[in-house]
Design a protein around this motif. Structure first.
Motif, short mmCIF file in Angstrom:
data_model
loop_
_atom_site.label_atom_id
_atom_site.label_comp_id
_atom_site.label_asym_id
_atom_site.label_seq_id
_atom_site.Cartn_x
_atom_site.Cartn_y
_atom_site.Cartn_z
N ASN A 311 -4.80 47.52 74.39
CA ASN A 311 -3.80 46.16 74.04
C ASN A 311 -3.02 46.33 75.39
OD1 ASN A 311 -3.87 47.25 71.53
ND2 ASN A 311 -2.40 48.41 71.18
N VAL A 312 -2.67 46.53 76.37
CA VAL A 312 -2.28 46.29 77.34
C VAL A 312 -2.90 45.34 78.23
CG1 VAL A 312 -1.50 46.45 79.88
CG2 VAL A 312 -0.88 48.50 78.04
N ASN A 315 -2.91 41.96 76.14
CA ASN A 315 -1.27 41.20 76.70
C ASN A 315 -1.46 40.56 77.90
OD1 ASN A 315 1.06 41.30 76.84
ND2 ASN A 315 1.30 41.71 75.03
N TYR A 316 -1.68 40.99 78.83
CA TYR A 316 -1.72 40.14 80.19
C TYR A 316 -2.53 38.97 79.98
CZ TYR A 316 -0.45 44.61 82.48
OH TYR A 316 0.34 45.95 83.25
N GLU A 318 -3.62 37.47 76.82
CA GLU A 318 -2.97 36.05 76.18
C GLU A 318 -1.87 35.88 77.20
OE1 GLU A 318 -1.90 34.76 72.66
OE2 GLU A 318 -3.37 36.64 72.84
N PHE A 319 -1.60 36.38 77.78
CA PHE A 319 -0.12 36.03 78.87
C PHE A 319 -1.02 35.18 79.41
CE2 PHE A 319 1.91 35.80 83.22
CZ PHE A 319 3.00 35.70 82.78
N GLU A 322 -2.33 31.93 78.02
CA GLU A 322 -0.83 30.99 78.11
C GLU A 322 -0.50 30.40 79.07
OE1 GLU A 322 2.55 32.19 75.54
OE2 GLU A 322 0.76 32.71 74.00
N GLU A 323 -0.29 30.71 80.21
CA GLU A 323 0.74 30.35 81.28
C GLU A 323 -0.36 29.51 82.37
OE1 GLU A 323 3.44 29.82 81.76
OE2 GLU A 323 4.16 31.60 80.16
N LYS B 79 7.44 38.43 73.87
CA LYS B 79 6.01 38.95 73.24
C LYS B 79 5.60 39.49 74.07
CE LYS B 79 2.98 35.48 73.17
NZ LYS B 79 2.29 34.83 72.86
N THR B 80 5.11 39.84 76.01
CA THR B 80 4.51 40.16 76.73
C THR B 80 5.05 41.75 76.77
OG1 THR B 80 5.69 37.87 77.81
CG2 THR B 80 4.52 40.52 79.51
N ILE B 81 4.57 42.29 77.38
CA ILE B 81 4.15 43.67 77.57
C ILE B 81 4.98 44.23 77.24
CG2 ILE B 81 3.90 44.42 80.04
CD1 ILE B 81 0.93 45.68 77.64
N ALA B 84 6.76 44.00 73.44
CA ALA B 84 5.67 44.66 72.53
C ALA B 84 5.43 46.04 72.61
CB ALA B 84 4.13 43.71 72.98
N MET B 85 5.55 46.50 73.91
CA MET B 85 5.42 47.75 73.40
C MET B 85 6.98 49.09 72.85
SD MET B 85 3.19 49.27 77.10
CE MET B 85 5.37 50.66 77.81
N ASN B 118 7.22 34.41 76.88
CA ASN B 118 6.41 35.26 77.75
C ASN B 118 7.91 36.10 78.88
OD1 ASN B 118 4.13 35.86 77.09
ND2 ASN B 118 3.37 33.48 78.35
#
Ligand code: FMN
Ligand code: SF4
Ligand code: FES
Lengths: 394, 156
Positions: A311-312, A315-316, A318-319, A322-323, B79-81, B84-85, B118
């Motif tokens: 999940n970590v 999430n990165y 995805e970041f 997008e960026e 919604k960043t890490i 999210a946690m 973000n």
């Protein structure tokens, strides 16, 4: 090998802001070369992530011949897990302004800009008040230097120095090719010093106390103090000023919740360090003789054993997807494919060996992407996939 | 002059008409209008003598320069890490439940737009969100109900 180093709390950054008039007055009585030499001997390195020697940056800009030069304070602070620049700007803005003015004096720049991320717009009003007061002082003392705020509009890539300049020039925040470096041709093609907010405050400390005091803190190659933004699974999230060079193990003793599985050093573009490597990892710039040294813009995110590393990473990625500014193919397509790839492996649509292919892709990105964003995706990707392979698959 | 024209002219008078002023001018329009309509982008192009395609290209690069109609209050949930946690999803659920909109949508009365964003730079007080320029941290579903009720009252 175990480190005998202990965490050393220090308090320079948020102290003594009231001294700014005195520090400014005494510093600009010195010759520019003297100030540059002071910075060089302090061995201060940029705190925005890249770690470029600050004295050298000022020197190169001072030596560049041009009519218009600029000083830019990079307050875009977009790296996940970093929140120290906001704190500096809200608590000790005059230190930042003083440092910018000294930089102007040293380099011959008459204009300074603070590039403030859109997410920090609530700071604008207070900061403008400080700037007004500061201008008043400059006028009284015949110091020809003006500062303006330039607001960002929600784009992580605009923290990259040349993308930031594109943005200030009214364009899409797409990084430029380097060279030329900003010290030769930066904002509006003028020689430009661009420094992180925290870097500027450290120069203030050096002007106030002298280079030696700063140099005596930290360890070889990583001198001085650093502000750390601590978040995640920790009983004491927040902002801490510590000496550089500490071992990650000591850091986890202090900030962990007793169940720390891994620490992300340097935000999404940095490295994930698993528990078994805490002892061999020090926090500082590369070049230490023993173990691994990890640099960081200050972002320290702790994860305990309840967290899924899949999940970590998801999430990165995805970041980054997008960026990414989308300007170059390895990064634009690479980020998308990495994200699709790890999901496919997780769902069992691709074999586990597909992870090796993805690792090779990040390596390609490291070599071929145009800027630090695409180049550094490999850092978190490989450190997570290599250390937590099972979690990627099952 | 219609309201958009005079807004753009006023901003161009204030910030200047060179390319470096484009972002401040667009930000000024968004501050007032909540988003950059096609009409306002053409107006900016005309007033500043910049190709309309450049104005559009620049605007669409920045996530805070909306080019779609948006409500009076734009909610941006991180919604960043770390967020999210620390329960970002529950926060989103409570907002969606209260306002009856999904991420990316605007309430029919044009008061609220819900978006994700973000890292906001408040990870030590996660989860965090912005409503326009205002920051809210250490969010819980209860806190969300309180905050949004305040805005709902404010906007009647
Ligand atoms: C994708 C990316 C994002 C960056 N974001 C920031 C930022 O938010 N703040 C910052 O100071 N530097 C950031 N940097 C580093 C800057 O490019 C630059 O190195 C720095 O502002 C120089 O200042 P320093 O020498 O004082 O660190 C970023 C770099 C990259 C590649
Ligand atoms: S590496 Fe990514 S962010 Fe950097 S220039 Fe290429 S596409 Fe843009
Ligand atoms: S991760 Fe949400 S504020 Fe940083």
């Amino acid at each position: 090998m175990a480190y005998s180093y202990q965490l050393k709390r220090v308090d320079f950054i948020f102290k003594n802001e009231n001294n700014w008039e005195k520090v400014l007055a005494t510093t600009i009585k010195k010759k520019p070369e003297e100030i540059i030499n002071e910075l060089i001997s302090s061995e201060l390195k940029g705190r925005g992530g890249a770690g470029f020697p600050t004295g050298l940056k000022w020197k190169l800009t001072a030596e560049a011949k041009a009519k218009n030069k600029y000083v830019i304070c990079n307050a875009d602070e977009g790296e996940p897990g970093t929140f120290k620049d906001r704190e500096i700007l809200s608590r000790v803005p005059y230190k930042v302004l003083t440092a910018m003015a000294v930089c102007g004096y040293v380099t011959g720049a008459k204009e300074g800009y603070i590039y403030l991320r859109g997410e920090y717009k609530f700071l604008e009003e207070e900061l403008n008040k400080a700037i007004e007061e500061f201008h008043y002082y400059c006028q009284e003392t015949n110091l020809d230097f003006k500062v303006k705020i330039f607001m960002g509009s929600g784009a992580y890539i605009c923290g990259e120095e040349t993308a930031l300049m594109e943005s200030m020039e009214g364009r899409r925040g797409e990084p430029r090719n380097k060279p030329p470096f900003p010290t030769q041709a930066g904002y509006m093609d003028g020689p430009t010093v661009i420094n992180n907010v925290e870097t500027l405050v450290h120069t203030f400390t050096i002007f106030e106390y002298g280079a030696k005091k700063f140099y005596d803190l930290g360890v070889q190659y990583s001198r001085g103090t650093k502000l750390f933004s601590v978040s995640g699974d920790t009983p004491k999230p927040g902002i801490y000023e510590l000496e550089l060079g500490m071992s990650l193990q000591d850091f986890v003793y202090e900030f962990g919740d007793g169940d720390t599985k891994a620490v992300q050093v340097g935000g999404a573009s940095g490295f994930l360090v698993p528990r078994k490597k805490f002892n061999d990892t020090a926090i500082g710039y590369q070049g230490k003789l023993v173990g691994i040294s990890l640099p960081t813009g200050g972002s320290m995110m702790l994860f305990n054993s309840s967290r899924s590393m899949f999940n970590v990473l998801d999430n990165y990625l995805e970041f980054f997807r997008e960026e990414s500014c989308g300007q170059c193919t390895p990064c634009r397509v690479g980020c998308q494919q990495l994200l699709l790839g790890i999901k496919a492996v997780k769902r069992g649509e691709k074999p586990a060996s597909y992870l090796e292919k993805l690792l090779r892709l990040t390596e390609t990105m490291q070599y071929t992407a145009k800027c630090g964003l695409g180049q550094s995706v490999a850092n978190s990707f490989s450190s997570i996939v290599e250390n937590f392979r099972e979690e990627m698959i099952y | 002059m219609d309201p958009v024209q005079s807004l753009v002219k006023g901003l161009a008078d204030k910030y200047g008409r060179t390319r470096e002023s484009l972002l401040p001018v667009m930000q000024g329009v968004v501050q007032q209008e909540k988003y950059l309509s096609e009409y306002s982008m053409v107006e900016i192009a005309r007033e500043m003598d910049i190709p309309a395609s450049d104005v559009y290209g620049t605007a669409t690069f920045y996530s805070f320069l909306e080019t779609q109609p948006a409500g009076k209050f734009i909610i941006r949930v991180c919604k960043t890490i770390t967020c999210a946690m620390k329960g970002k999803n529950q926060i989103l659920f409570s907002i969606q439940d209260m306002l009856k909109i999904k991420v990316g949508e605007t309430t029919p009365d044009n008061r609220f737009t819900l978006l994700e964003t973000n890292c906001l730079g408040w990870c030590h007080k996660a989860p965090a969100m912005l409503i326009n320029d205002e920051v809210y941290t250490d969010l819980t579903p209860e806190k969300i109900r309180e905050i949004l009720s305040g805005y709902i009252k404010k906007s009647i």
